[in-house]
Design a protein around this motif. Structure first.
Motif: not given
Ligand SMILES: Cc1cc2nc3c(=O)[nH]c(=O)nc-3n(C[C@H](O)[C@H](O)[C@H](O)COP(=O)(O)OP(=O)(O)OC[C@H]3O[C@@H](n4cnc5c(N)ncnc54)[C@H](O)[C@@H]3O)c2cc1C
Lengths: 310, 256
Positions: A223, A226-227, A234, A237, A242, B153
């Motif tokens: 994460r 991804v962040d 995402h 993740q 995720g 999503t």
């Protein structure tokens, strides 16, 4: 014990190896095993009739199986399936389907089963921090995790029946957006190599991709990666928020091993960790740990794989 | 909106969102006897439910409506309802139940509540952080005879809904007609935070507690246990050891 029904798992229109594992699980629960193959064209179902331990194959043929609609699939499968305990894979789509079919039959569903002992089933709870053993009384729908039960072999030969079926579609696919890369998604792959914040920049993920392509692996991420980086979507993740993955091999590179990351990958069969910090928690879960920077380790791994894979 | 604050010419949607209280994902899980002991564990809203709440609130904001958050549990779960009330949810309902329910029992009582409440759409998290099952959304939809989409999503509101959901090889952009159940993954959704005003208002809010009659569960819990300890792995120093590891992956693990 009643009859068992396996819903075959298909991948890209072909019979998936997971179906053989589902048959092994079914044989632990009951004596006879009917495999239902949801398909557009019944030819794919002949593969199921060769799996040892299968009593009968039903090719459930319908246009609704062209793309996934939960309501229509559940209806089309339920219509042709006999009663009994039903077994699906624990892929995201199959878990969804399992829940639908169970509700349709007003029976219960037990997801992510990792062991079967009589009518007692074990499933991970709290993201694998504990195991729950449940007993089922009567028919149920059960989804079984991949890479846990040994696959049944292909020395069988049983009868096959083709049944046309249908269901009411309630959603409409407007558009399919294919992934730009040909690489597998983490949820589909048997080998995953993931990068974390320790990769330094998103561009460095190319080193993971290089190894992924040698192994036919998917590339995942923590994460933090991804962040921090827009380039890492995402969909890559792995973890609590995720994807939960269960591959044969998970390679964690520059990932510390936070509890929420472990939640998504701790049940992988083999775990390799590459981290420069010898005390990183990920090493407690690694079968093979390499204390080194990825800058040092990945080129060696890459060339070793090249010579091993020829 | 007209001067009386009434929506004109827009559909007013009756939105439900399912929320669940689970152990904080950072917490250590312990077993005493043959059951998990949560007595000292901090409880919180299940992470995916936060995305469901956000999508429900955005749905309301797109064209009017009400959002009702529903949980199943004992009085301890009121905290989660108050938490989402502070974010802007209109009504909070707890279906009062303190014992284990299997999926059939749980979905039955939820289906009763959703039918009698006259909802148009139900949002939920893609799975709860405790069981990880993800059965409630699709199972509930089936009982209601509704369509469903799972693990979405992304979402846009255009009378119906257009959602993005992962599918083999990529993503599917799916249009959904209501009524429907939508189970939510993280995706690009950014969740809002509560402010002081919201928290003060939530403190005073009443939880609508309803008694339920659940069918008997056919699945029962036998025991809980810790996962079998993994044998200690092999640890090597230095980048050159990657060669040894590659060889072990072939000779010992038989993977490559
Ligand atoms: C509710 C909630 C949900 C969450 N969900 C998730 C989730 O789904 N997935 C997830 O991953 N996390 C999740 N997290 C976040 C999690 O707690 C961690 O913050 C995150 O996993 C850390 O990512 P990381 O290991 O990449 O980064 P860090 O913890 O910063 O670790 C980076 C590691 O890289 C190593 N490193 C640095 N440079 C190098 C180098 N050159 N070579 C080799 N190693 C190097 C460091 O030693 C370190 O161990 C969640 C948190 C919360 C609160």
């Amino acid at each position: 014990m009643s009859d068992t029904i396996v819903i075959a798992e298909l991948s890209k229109g072909k019979m998936s190896h997971t179906t053989n594992e589902l048959v092994t699980a079914a044989n632990k629960l009951g004596t006879s095993c009917t495999v239902i193959v949801p398909c557009l064209d019944s030819s794919v179902a002949t593969d199921a009739s060769k799996i040892s331990g299968v009593t009968k194959v039903i090719a459930a043929k319908s246009d609704v199986f062209a793309s996934y609609d939960a309501a229509a699939w559940a209806e089309a499968i339920d219509t042709v399936a006999p009663s009994g305990t039903m077994i699906t894979s624990a892929s995201a789509q199959s878990k969804d389907l399992a829940a639908r079919i169970a509700a349709r039959r007003s029976i219960s569903v037990v997801q992510d089963v990792i062991s079967i002992d009589g009518t007692t089933l074990s499933t991970p709870i709290y993201s694998g921090k504990a195991i729950q053993n449940v007993s089922i009384n009567g028919d149920a729908v059960i989804s079984v995790r991949a890479n846990i039960f040994p696959p049944s072999d292909n020395n069988g030969n049983c009868e096959m029946q083709v049944i046309d079926t249908t269901g009411n579609v309630s959603t409409a696919i407007k558009e399919m957006v294919q992934r730009a890369s040909q690489r597998l998604d983490v949820s589909e792959a048997n080998i995953i190599i993931s990068g974390g914040r320790g990769m330094g920049t998103p561009a460095n993920f190319s080193h993971l991709e290089e190894i992924a392509d040698k192994l036919g692996a998917a590339v995942g991420a923590s994460r933090a990666a991804v962040d921090t980086w827009d380039e890492i979507p995402h969909s890559m993740q792995v973890g609590q928020t995720g994807k939960t993955v269960n591959p044969n091999l998970y390679i964690a590179v520059g990932i510390s091993g936070a509890i929420q990351h472990l939640a998504g990958m701790r049940s992988s069969k083999y775990i390799v960790a590459i981290n420069k910090d010898a005390d990183a928690p990920i090493f407690q879960h690694a079968d093979y740990g390499i204390v080194a920077t990825w800058e040092e380790a990945l080129p060696v791994l890459s060339s070793s794989l090249s010579s091993l894979l020829g | 909106m007209n001067s009386l604050g009434v929506n004109i010419g827009e559909t007013v949607v009756n939105i439900a969102v399912l929320v669940k209280q689970v152990p904080d994902t950072n917490s250590k899980i312990q077993i005493s006897g043959d059951r998990v002991d949560l007595s000292t564990v901090k409880m919180d809203i299940s992470p995916y439910d936060e995305f469901a709440v956000e999508n429900a609130l955005q749905h309301k904001e797109s064209g009017g409506g009400t959002v009702t958050a529903i949980t199943v549990g004992s009085a301890g779960a009121d905290k989660v309802l108050k938490g989402v009330k502070a974010l802007g949810v209109d009504n909070i309902i707890r279906l009062d139940c303190d014992s284990y329910m299997d999926s059939n029992a749980l979905q039955s009582i939820l289906a009763q509540e959703i039918s009698s409440g006259g909802y148009d759409v139900v949002y939920c998290g893609k799975s709860a952080a405790d069981t990880g099952a993800g059965s409630t959304g699709p199972g509930l939809a089936e009982r209601l005879g509704w369509g469903s989409v799972s693990n979405i999503t992304d979402i846009t509101f255009d009378g119906g809904l257009t959602v993005t959901s992962p599918s083999e090889g990529g993503n599917a952009i799916i249009s959904v007609t209501l009524p429907a159940v939508v189970s939510c993954d993280k995706g690009s959704t950014k969740v809002r935070k509560s402010n002081v005003k919201g928290i003060m208002m939530a403190k005073k809010a009443q939880v609508d507690v309803k008694a339920v009659a659940a069918p008997v569960s056919s699945v029962s819990i036998v025991s809980h246990m810790m996962p079998p300890a993994k044998p200690a792995g092999k640890k090597f120093e230095g980048g050159e050891s990657a060669q040894t590891v590659a060889q072990l992956l072939r000779d010992e693990a038989n993977i490559i």
